[in-house]
Design an enzyme around this catalytic site. Structure first.
Site, PDB file in Angstrom:
ATOM      1  N   ARG A   1       0.819  -1.215   0.000  1.00 37.93           N
ATOM      2  CA  ARG A   1       0.000   0.000   0.000  1.00 37.93           C
ATOM      3  C   ARG A   1       0.850   1.260   0.000  1.00 37.93           C
ATOM      4  O   ARG A   1       0.395   2.311  -0.463  1.00 37.93           O
ATOM      5  CB  ARG A   1      -0.978  -0.011   1.185  1.00 37.93           C
ATOM      6  CG  ARG A   1      -2.118  -1.016   1.032  1.00 37.93           C
ATOM      7  CD  ARG A   1      -3.100  -0.940   2.188  1.00 37.93           C
ATOM      8  NE  ARG A   1      -2.486  -1.282   3.452  1.00 37.93           N
ATOM      9  CZ  ARG A   1      -2.421  -2.508   3.950  1.00 37.93           C
ATOM     10  NH1 ARG A   1      -2.926  -3.522   3.272  1.00 37.93           N
ATOM     11  NH2 ARG A   1      -1.856  -2.741   5.127  1.00 37.93           N
TER      12      ARG A   1
ATOM     13  N   GLU B   1       6.285 -10.049  14.524  1.00 35.96           N
ATOM     14  CA  GLU B   1       5.802 -10.630  15.778  1.00 35.96           C
ATOM     15  C   GLU B   1       5.969 -12.146  15.757  1.00 35.96           C
ATOM     16  O   GLU B   1       6.313 -12.761  16.761  1.00 35.96           O
ATOM     17  CB  GLU B   1       4.327 -10.256  15.993  1.00 35.96           C
ATOM     18  CG  GLU B   1       3.794 -10.706  17.348  1.00 35.96           C
ATOM     19  CD  GLU B   1       2.376 -10.217  17.590  1.00 35.96           C
ATOM     20  OE1 GLU B   1       1.829 -10.563  18.657  1.00 35.96           O
ATOM     21  OE2 GLU B   1       1.828  -9.512  16.725  1.00 35.96           O
TER      22      GLU B   1
END
Length: 221
Positions: free
Chosen positions: A104, A141
């Site tokens: 994006r 993560e």
């Protein structure tokens, strides 16, 4: 509306880059003051009109997460135009290259490149670049990821602004900054549509010597 009008006026008077670039070339006091005022206005506005166009999806990608979906902002033509205009007003006048992070970030960076008449550098996911490239791995993560760029596309000492749609923990943005610096570029500014300040990414960029700015801040994760 006023900021958009200023942007339109600057582009008509200075089609090669607007008020900011005219300042760099000649520095008329009036335009310098107008440019600083426009940048201040863009920074201080809460951009509530743009925030209202961003959809929030609860419990995605996992329970307890509020996903801020900018695709609904991109669907609104005037909203997207205002987003690019307001971000363009924040780009430092000595910037030479716009760097967008896949995916994006490419959309936002392309709009800024067009608005400012600057080239766009693509920071890509692995396996996308056909030529000689350099890359950097970074932690997520869960697991790791990697971004790459073609060698020779950043000139030594070239001033680059990093662009993405959103900053959360800052891992991808930090990797992009390190990669551009590894290629010889200078990164002192990063711009985003959305910041999630509770996740601390913007603070990490500041500690890395980069000033992050976002049009919109959302509470929570």
């Amino acid at each position: 509306m006023l900021l958009a009008a200023l942007s339109t006026l600057s582009n008509r008077l200075f089609p090669d880059g607007g008020i900011e670039r005219a300042v760099c070339a000649s520095g008329p006091p009036f335009f310098f003051a107008l440019s600083k005022w426009a940048r201040h206005l863009a920074t201080m506005t809460k951009n509530a009109d743009l925030a209202a166009l961003i959809r929030t999806i609860p419990d995605y990608p996992k329970p307890g997460i509020l996903f801020r979906d900018v695709s609904t902002l991109l669907l609104d033509g005037q909203g997207f135009r205002q987003t690019i205009d307001r971000m363009a007003a924040l780009v430092a006048p000595d910037t030479q290259l716009i760097a967008g992070i896949e995916a994006r970030g490419f959309i936002v960076a392309a709009g800024l490149s067009y608005a400012l008449g600057l080239g766009k550098l693509m920071l890509r996911k692995p396996g996308k670049l056909p030529g000689e490239k350099i890359g950097i791995d970074y932690a997520l993560e869960y697991g790791t990821d990697r971004i790459e760029l073609h060698t020779g596309q950043v000139k030594p000492g070239q001033k680059v602004v990093l662009i993405d749609d959103l900053i959360a923990t800052g891992g991808t943005a930090l990797a992009g900054i390190e990669l551009i610096r590894q290629a010889g570029g200078v990164v002192e500014q990063a711009l985003f549509i959305v910041d999630l300040p509770e996740l601390g990414g913007a603070d990490k960029l500041r500690r890395a010597g980069v000033e992050p700015t976002a049009l919109i801040g959302f509470d929570g994760h």
